[in-house]
Design a protein around this motif. Structure first.
Motif, PDB file in Angstrom:
ATOM      1  N   SER A 221      -7.889  -9.244   5.958  1.00 29.27           N
ATOM      2  CA  SER A 221      -7.949  -8.742   4.586  1.00 29.27           C
ATOM      3  C   SER A 221      -7.384  -9.763   3.604  1.00 29.27           C
ATOM      4  O   SER A 221      -7.792  -9.833   2.462  1.00 29.27           O
ATOM      5  CB  SER A 221      -7.202  -7.417   4.463  1.00 29.27           C
ATOM      6  OG  SER A 221      -5.894  -7.533   4.964  1.00 29.27           O
ATOM      7  N   ASP A 222      -6.427 -10.576   4.055  1.00 36.32           N
ATOM      8  CA  ASP A 222      -5.787 -11.554   3.148  1.00 36.32           C
ATOM      9  C   ASP A 222      -6.301 -12.972   3.360  1.00 36.32           C
ATOM     10  O   ASP A 222      -5.898 -13.885   2.649  1.00 36.32           O
ATOM     11  CB  ASP A 222      -4.271 -11.541   3.353  1.00 36.32           C
ATOM     12  CG  ASP A 222      -3.670 -10.203   2.954  1.00 36.32           C
ATOM     13  OD1 ASP A 222      -4.285  -9.516   2.117  1.00 36.32           O
ATOM     14  OD2 ASP A 222      -2.613  -9.839   3.490  1.00 36.32           O
ATOM     15  N   GLY A 223      -7.137 -13.200   4.348  1.00 34.23           N
ATOM     16  CA  GLY A 223      -7.629 -14.540   4.663  1.00 34.23           C
ATOM     17  C   GLY A 223      -7.355 -14.848   6.123  1.00 34.23           C
ATOM     18  O   GLY A 223      -6.341 -14.408   6.672  1.00 34.23           O
ATOM     19  N   LEU A 224      -8.257 -15.605   6.774  1.00 33.96           N
ATOM     20  CA  LEU A 224      -8.122 -15.894   8.200  1.00 33.96           C
ATOM     21  C   LEU A 224      -6.739 -16.457   8.538  1.00 33.96           C
ATOM     22  O   LEU A 224      -6.054 -15.959   9.432  1.00 33.96           O
ATOM     23  CB  LEU A 224      -9.200 -16.897   8.648  1.00 33.96           C
ATOM     24  CG  LEU A 224      -9.002 -17.462  10.065  1.00 33.96           C
ATOM     25  CD1 LEU A 224      -9.186 -16.378  11.114  1.00 33.96           C
ATOM     26  CD2 LEU A 224      -9.937 -18.636  10.332  1.00 33.96           C
ATOM     27  N   LEU A 225      -6.314 -17.522   7.837  1.00 36.37           N
ATOM     28  CA  LEU A 225      -5.056 -18.171   8.209  1.00 36.37           C
ATOM     29  C   LEU A 225      -3.851 -17.262   7.957  1.00 36.37           C
ATOM     30  O   LEU A 225      -2.934 -17.192   8.769  1.00 36.37           O
ATOM     31  CB  LEU A 225      -4.897 -19.498   7.461  1.00 36.37           C
ATOM     32  CG  LEU A 225      -5.918 -20.572   7.859  1.00 36.37           C
ATOM     33  CD1 LEU A 225      -5.678 -21.860   7.082  1.00 36.37           C
ATOM     34  CD2 LEU A 225      -5.882 -20.848   9.354  1.00 36.37           C
ATOM     35  N   ALA A 226      -3.873 -16.559   6.826  1.00 35.80           N
ATOM     36  CA  ALA A 226      -2.759 -15.654   6.513  1.00 35.80           C
ATOM     37  C   ALA A 226      -2.652 -14.561   7.572  1.00 35.80           C
ATOM     38  O   ALA A 226      -1.554 -14.211   8.015  1.00 35.80           O
ATOM     39  CB  ALA A 226      -2.963 -15.038   5.136  1.00 35.80           C
ATOM     40  N   ASP A 227      -3.778 -14.029   8.004  1.00 38.23           N
ATOM     41  CA  ASP A 227      -3.735 -12.929   8.957  1.00 38.23           C
ATOM     42  C   ASP A 227      -3.487 -13.422  10.387  1.00 38.23           C
ATOM     43  O   ASP A 227      -2.750 -12.790  11.141  1.00 38.23           O
ATOM     44  CB  ASP A 227      -5.003 -12.078   8.830  1.00 38.23           C
ATOM     45  CG  ASP A 227      -4.986 -11.275   7.529  1.00 38.23           C
ATOM     46  OD1 ASP A 227      -3.948 -10.654   7.238  1.00 38.23           O
ATOM     47  OD2 ASP A 227      -5.982 -11.296   6.781  1.00 38.23           O
ATOM     48  N   LEU A 228      -4.062 -14.566  10.726  1.00 34.06           N
ATOM     49  CA  LEU A 228      -3.759 -15.138  12.050  1.00 34.06           C
ATOM     50  C   LEU A 228      -2.265 -15.476  12.145  1.00 34.06           C
ATOM     51  O   LEU A 228      -1.658 -15.335  13.218  1.00 34.06           O
ATOM     52  CB  LEU A 228      -4.620 -16.395  12.283  1.00 34.06           C
ATOM     53  CG  LEU A 228      -4.418 -17.131  13.605  1.00 34.06           C
ATOM     54  CD1 LEU A 228      -4.664 -16.213  14.802  1.00 34.06           C
ATOM     55  CD2 LEU A 228      -5.335 -18.358  13.682  1.00 34.06           C
ATOM     56  N   ALA A 229      -1.677 -15.885  11.031  1.00 30.05           N
ATOM     57  CA  ALA A 229      -0.236 -16.181  11.024  1.00 30.05           C
ATOM     58  C   ALA A 229       0.584 -14.944  11.406  1.00 30.05           C
ATOM     59  O   ALA A 229       1.635 -15.055  12.047  1.00 30.05           O
ATOM     60  CB  ALA A 229       0.199 -16.709   9.660  1.00 30.05           C
ATOM     61  N   HIS A 230       0.090 -13.750  11.043  1.00 29.06           N
ATOM     62  CA  HIS A 230       0.801 -12.519  11.435  1.00 29.06           C
ATOM     63  C   HIS A 230       0.774 -12.347  12.956  1.00 29.06           C
ATOM     64  O   HIS A 230       1.768 -11.976  13.568  1.00 29.06           O
ATOM     65  CB  HIS A 230       0.156 -11.293  10.785  1.00 29.06           C
ATOM     66  CG  HIS A 230       0.354 -11.242   9.305  1.00 29.06           C
ATOM     67  ND1 HIS A 230       1.588 -11.336   8.702  1.00 29.06           N
ATOM     68  CD2 HIS A 230      -0.530 -11.117   8.297  1.00 29.06           C
ATOM     69  CE1 HIS A 230       1.447 -11.262   7.390  1.00 29.06           C
ATOM     70  NE2 HIS A 230       0.165 -11.139   7.120  1.00 29.06           N
ATOM     71  N   ILE A 231      -0.380 -12.608  13.563  1.00 31.08           N
ATOM     72  CA  ILE A 231      -0.469 -12.540  15.031  1.00 31.08           C
ATOM     73  C   ILE A 231       0.500 -13.554  15.635  1.00 31.08           C
ATOM     74  O   ILE A 231       1.263 -13.246  16.555  1.00 31.08           O
ATOM     75  CB  ILE A 231      -1.920 -12.807  15.514  1.00 31.08           C
ATOM     76  CG1 ILE A 231      -2.809 -11.600  15.207  1.00 31.08           C
ATOM     77  CG2 ILE A 231      -1.946 -13.131  17.019  1.00 31.08           C
ATOM     78  CD1 ILE A 231      -4.227 -11.684  15.785  1.00 31.08           C
TER      79      ILE A 231
END
Ligand code: ADP
Ligand code: MG
Length: 333
Positions: A221-231
């Motif tokens: 929802s916030d962008g691939l890199l931003a969301d992958l960073a959460h993982i």
């Protein structure tokens, strides 16, 4: 059908409008007590867990001020369904907390909003079971309830070094749609992007399919890199992304040659799933993809060293910080 407008005051009657637009909006599957009492009662099965997600959509923040009520309804339900999809949950029920200014409180507006909700609810198979209606700035908050078999939910904290990273569908469409919405003259040529913005297809069946296969999952929802960073943060790992593997729709590449790659990495509103797969399950995922039973692309691998790197075909490597403010959208910036 009786009118919701009070003849003497010409105002909409709150209880009449709930009765008319919301009470019978969706088939009441699994509902013991629906709209009309102080709270709803639903029937859960003993071997499943309840998955609960809430998202608010504000006018001028999450949709342009000129958005019609039908599209507000569709978008509100789609983005909330995306959160359930990311958990591998089956959508069952939802509530609607609505705040709206007097100028919008017309039968036409409620009719349009409720049709938008009903269309998406029908395709997702979930039932509206309650809500709240107040006067105020336009905002739509949905709470979704879904079910997942015990301990099978997809979470953000299960990725391990060596896992493959996949994304469903294509990236960058959400950011491109925002760009188009801000440039009035482009709207007529980009109906695919506008449809993606107002009704992003929630990847519910993909999420369910990935139970027992994906080691971690998040919706973008916030962008691939931003969301992958959460993982990465929750799983205490890092990631390498192959720039050349990022799936971009051919029309996006053609129409936005300069911007598409940046949008694929940093743009929000894609509502695709980003998930990780352990090496021993990767052949199974590749088989599903070849058989066209899953639309997904491998874009990189999880690493033991923390931090994210963007890799080029020629061997170049761009380290990406993990600081949230550099990666994607943040409401408090
Ligand atoms: P209360 O006084 O307990 O807050 P309300 O008058 O707000 O109750 O709501 C009456 C019933 O209508 C409740 O069942 C509530 O869940 C339902 N309801 C109110 N607004 C909405 C809405 N926007 N969508 C769906 N159900 C609603
Ligand atoms: Mg109330």
């Amino acid at each position: 059908m009786s009118s919701c407008v009070d003849k003497a005051s010409h105002r909409l009657d709150e209880f009449a409008l709930i009765e008319r637009y919301f009470k019978d909006l969706t088939p009441q599957v699994g509902v013991c007590l629906g709209i009309g009492d102080d709270a709803a009662i639903v029937e859960c099965s003993a071997d499943s867990q309840l998955v609960i997600a809430t998202d608010t959509l504000l006018e001028s923040v999450h949709f342009p001020a000129d958005t019609n009520a039908y599209d507000i309804g569709r978008r509100a339900l789609c983005v909330n369904l995306s959160d359930l999809a990311a958990m591998g949950a089956k959508p069952r029920w939802f509530t609607l907390a609505l705040s709206l200014p007097s100028r919008l409180a017309t039968e036409a507006w409620f009719d349009s909003l409720s049709r938008g909700l009903a269309d998406i609810a029908a395709s997702a198979g979930c039932a509206l079971v309650g809500g709240d209606t107040t006067r105020g700035p336009l905002s739509v908050t949905l709470t979704l309830l879904g079910e997942v078999p015990v301990a099978q939910a997809l979470r953000r904290d299960g990725a391990m070094a060596g896992d493959y990273i996949y994304v469903t569908g294509t990236l960058g469409d959400g950011a491109a749609a925002l760009h188009v919405l801000k440039n009035e003259s482009k709207r007529t040529q980009q109906s695919r992007l506008l449809e993606h913005f107002y009704a992003p297809k929630p990847r519910v069946s993909e999420g369910i399919q990935l139970r027992g296969i994906a080691s971690a999952c998040i919706d973008i929802s916030d962008g691939l890199l931003a969301d992958l960073a959460h993982i990465c943060k929750l799983s205490r790992v890092g990631a390498e992304i192959q720039r050349a593997q990022l799936p971009v729709h051919p029309e996006l590449r053609r129409d936005f040659l300069q911007q598409h790659q940046h949008w694929a990495l940093y743009g929000g509103d894609d509502y695709q799933l980003c998930f990780t797969v352990p090496p021993d399950r990767q052949p199974h995922v590749e088989k599903l993809i070849s058989a066209q039973r899953l639309q997904a692309t491998a874009i990189g691998t999880i690493t033991a060293s923390k931090g994210m790197d963007l890799l080029d075909i020629d061997g170049g490597c761009e380290p990406i910080g993990m600081a949230e403010h550099t990666l994607g959208y943040n409401h408090f910036e």
